[in-house]
Design an enzyme around this catalytic site. Structure first.
Site, PDB file in Angstrom:
ATOM      1  N   ASN A  18       0.876  -1.170   0.000  1.00  0.00           N
ATOM      2  CA  ASN A  18       0.000   0.000   0.000  1.00  0.00           C
ATOM      3  C   ASN A  18       0.916   1.225   0.000  1.00  0.00           C
ATOM      4  O   ASN A  18       1.531   1.546   1.020  1.00  0.00           O
ATOM      5  CB  ASN A  18      -0.879  -0.045   1.259  1.00  0.00           C
ATOM      6  CG  ASN A  18      -1.885   1.081   1.300  1.00  0.00           C
ATOM      7  OD1 ASN A  18      -1.840   1.999   0.484  1.00  0.00           O
ATOM      8  ND2 ASN A  18      -2.788   1.012   2.253  1.00  0.00           N
ATOM      9  N   ARG A  21      -2.617  -2.044  -3.459  1.00  0.00           N
ATOM     10  CA  ARG A  21      -3.854  -1.328  -3.203  1.00  0.00           C
ATOM     11  C   ARG A  21      -3.862  -0.107  -4.110  1.00  0.00           C
ATOM     12  O   ARG A  21      -2.927   0.703  -4.079  1.00  0.00           O
ATOM     13  CB  ARG A  21      -3.919  -0.886  -1.747  1.00  0.00           C
ATOM     14  CG  ARG A  21      -5.166  -0.100  -1.478  1.00  0.00           C
ATOM     15  CD  ARG A  21      -5.144   0.533  -0.131  1.00  0.00           C
ATOM     16  NE  ARG A  21      -6.394   1.259   0.064  1.00  0.00           N
ATOM     17  CZ  ARG A  21      -6.540   2.257   0.904  1.00  0.00           C
ATOM     18  NH1 ARG A  21      -5.528   2.636   1.659  1.00  0.00           N
ATOM     19  NH2 ARG A  21      -7.688   2.872   1.021  1.00  0.00           N
ATOM     20  N   LEU A  38     -15.631   2.278  10.281  1.00  0.00           N
ATOM     21  CA  LEU A  38     -15.485   3.515  11.055  1.00  0.00           C
ATOM     22  C   LEU A  38     -14.058   3.634  11.564  1.00  0.00           C
ATOM     23  O   LEU A  38     -13.721   3.163  12.655  1.00  0.00           O
ATOM     24  CB  LEU A  38     -16.490   3.524  12.225  1.00  0.00           C
ATOM     25  CG  LEU A  38     -17.955   3.215  11.850  1.00  0.00           C
ATOM     26  CD1 LEU A  38     -18.819   3.174  13.092  1.00  0.00           C
ATOM     27  CD2 LEU A  38     -18.491   4.221  10.836  1.00  0.00           C
ATOM     28  N   GLY A  86     -10.826   7.505   8.402  1.00  0.00           N
ATOM     29  CA  GLY A  86     -11.789   7.706   7.316  1.00  0.00           C
ATOM     30  C   GLY A  86     -12.947   6.780   7.603  1.00  0.00           C
ATOM     31  O   GLY A  86     -12.751   5.732   8.208  1.00  0.00           O
ATOM     32  N   GLY A 136     -10.943   0.869  13.122  1.00  0.00           N
ATOM     33  CA  GLY A 136     -10.554   1.280  14.475  1.00  0.00           C
ATOM     34  C   GLY A 136     -11.692   1.591  15.427  1.00  0.00           C
ATOM     35  O   GLY A 136     -11.828   0.951  16.479  1.00  0.00           O
ATOM     36  N   ASN A 181     -13.444  -1.153  18.039  1.00  0.00           N
ATOM     37  CA  ASN A 181     -13.084  -0.921  19.445  1.00  0.00           C
ATOM     38  C   ASN A 181     -14.054  -0.046  20.224  1.00  0.00           C
ATOM     39  O   ASN A 181     -14.054  -0.059  21.446  1.00  0.00           O
ATOM     40  CB  ASN A 181     -11.700  -0.258  19.514  1.00  0.00           C
ATOM     41  CG  ASN A 181     -10.634  -1.143  18.905  1.00  0.00           C
ATOM     42  OD1 ASN A 181     -10.338  -2.199  19.425  1.00  0.00           O
ATOM     43  ND2 ASN A 181     -10.080  -0.718  17.788  1.00  0.00           N
ATOM     44  N   GLU A 194      -7.865  -5.756   5.066  1.00  0.00           N
ATOM     45  CA  GLU A 194      -7.763  -5.420   3.643  1.00  0.00           C
ATOM     46  C   GLU A 194      -6.567  -6.122   3.002  1.00  0.00           C
ATOM     47  O   GLU A 194      -6.628  -6.540   1.855  1.00  0.00           O
ATOM     48  CB  GLU A 194      -7.640  -3.901   3.490  1.00  0.00           C
ATOM     49  CG  GLU A 194      -8.939  -3.195   3.820  1.00  0.00           C
ATOM     50  CD  GLU A 194      -8.764  -1.716   4.148  1.00  0.00           C
ATOM     51  OE1 GLU A 194      -8.307  -1.426   5.267  1.00  0.00           O
ATOM     52  OE2 GLU A 194      -9.082  -0.874   3.298  1.00  0.00           O
TER      53      GLU A 194
END
Ligand code: AMP
Length: 399
Positions: free
Chosen positions: A9, A92, A210, A213, A332, A336, A385
């Site tokens: 990436n 990516r 979430l 971004g 993230g 969490n 991903e």
């Protein structure tokens, strides 16, 4: 066929990577090279379970990738013996526009098509192209594969992807909703099908990615039918520093009343808005939560707004889908943020969402956090991903 797949990436000053042994999907190494072309370049990585750091000058991405490869092939640290064991590299790529509904083997035409989409992703596609170029020259025998953030959303129908602006803007300038985070939405959709033991073609889910971004997708029969990000990743949910949905007239208003340039307004909406703009504290949800707990009112309202805007989309996409099998929280804050999930689903029982406070006390691991009698399952699924990119790449490389 056994092979190693390197997933890359590439950002404007960074390369993130993960090396998989396929088809076992075993992660052999992963790491991040930061500050390429700047002071203090540093490669931090793990190999065979051990962690390492290399601080050295890295003037450009080509040198950076060579450094990564030399770290991966370091025999003394148990690295791979021969670079030719890397059979394929999965990249990516952020924007594939309408040209790519699927992952693609990279050739000159594909690379040109990625270049043709630079105007739609001026910050992301150029480093992605650079990553492909340096990987092709450093690993000339490996198959190079592009996995697009946009491709999962190519199944969105016209009534959902068009904006109500003159149709010529779509025909001539390709102005439409594209959507992003597609690899993440696709991964958690597949995982939800496995967890619910349901054929993916019959699965209706809402996937909420979430993170810093953020985007949310309505998936019918395993295919994306609507998503909150649009022409660019600015639309939709409130994010760390991005505004998400606003009245577009705000732009002309700021230009007229504040004499701001369009470039400055763009920066304001992308970099100074969202959680950061409202709280004045941070773009980071945890930091906002800490400030809110200490009584910071702006941090409190920022968090309330964030959850409220996710809630509105969950409601809208529930209406879009009609029947929803599950709502999936990922990335993230989704993985969490137990408090966030509870806020999003507060008073949503009439729509079929019943969250279980005890089950919801979970962070960063797969879980069903809904009550046993909830008509709609509420799942937490950590996204992956890189694994999705490795799988796609392996499928093309072993075909
Ligand atoms: P990502 O972009 O997926 O790495 O997600 C980053 C976001 O997740 C940041 O806003 C973090 O504050 C948020 N996050 C990470 N851990 C937690 C946590 N324990 N509670 C709430 N938010 C979290």
């Amino acid at each position: 066929m056994s092979m190693k797949v390197l997933v890359i990436n590439t950002g404007s000053s960074s390369i993130k990577f993960e090396l998989f042994q396929m088809p076992e999907e075993k992660v052999e190494a992963s790491g991040l090279l930061q500050r390429i072309g700047e002071e203090g370049s540093e490669l931090s990585y793990s190999l065979k379970g051990e962690k390492y750091k290399i601080a050295q000058k890295v003037p450009d991405h080509g040198v950076g990738l060579k450094l990564i490869i030399s770290a991966l092939t370091d025999g003394e640290k148990g690295g791979i013996e021969d670079i030719s064991e890397i059979g394929a590299v999965g990249h990516r790529v952020v924007h594939g526009g309408e040209a790519f509904a699927k992952t693609a083997k990279i050739d000159a035409d594909v690379l040109q098509a990625v270049r043709d989409h630079i105007d739609l992703a001026p910050l992301h596609n150029p480093p992605n192209i650079l990553g492909i170029e340096v990987a092709t020259s450093a690993l000339p025998k490996a198959l190079q594969v592009a996995v697009f953030d946009t491709s999962f959303h190519q199944s969105i129908p016209p009534h959902a992807y068009l904006y109500p602006v003159p149709y010529e803007l779509y025909e001539n300038q390709r102005v439409r909703r594209y959507g992003f985070h597609g690899t993440s939405h696709r991964y958690v959709t597949q995982r939800a099908a496995e967890l619910l033991d349901k054929p993916i073609e019959e699965l209706n889910v809402i996937t909420a990615h979430l993170g810093n971004g953020a985007s949310i997708t309505a998936v019918r029969g395993g295919k994306s039918v609507d998503t909150s990000m649009g022409l660019t990743p600015l639309e939709g949910l409130m994010m760390g520093t991005r505004c998400g949905d606003i009245d577009p007239a705000l732009i002309a208003f700021l230009e007229r009343t504040q004499k701001m340039s369009v470039g400055d307004i763009d920066k304001l909406l992308n970099k100074k808005s969202g959680l950061l703009g409202i709280s004045g504290v941070s773009n980071d949800m945890r930091t906002c939560e800490e400030a809110a707990a200490k009584g910071n009112e702006r941090a409190q309202i920022a968090l309330e707004m964030y959850a409220y805007r996710v809630k509105k989309y969950v409601g809208a996409y529930t209406a879009v889908l009609g029947r929803v099998d599950a709502l999936v929280f990922t990335a993230g804050a989704g993985e969490n943020g137990a408090e966030l999930r509870a806020q999003v689903l507060e008073n949503m029982e009439p729509l079929g969402y019943k969250i279980d406070p005890e089950r919801n006390a979970v962070r960063g691991k797969e879980a069903d956090v809904s009550t046993a009698d909830s008509p709609i399952r509420v799942l937490v699924i950590p996204t992956n991903e890189e694994l999705m990119i490795a799988r796609d790449t392996y499928v093309l490389a072993s075909a």
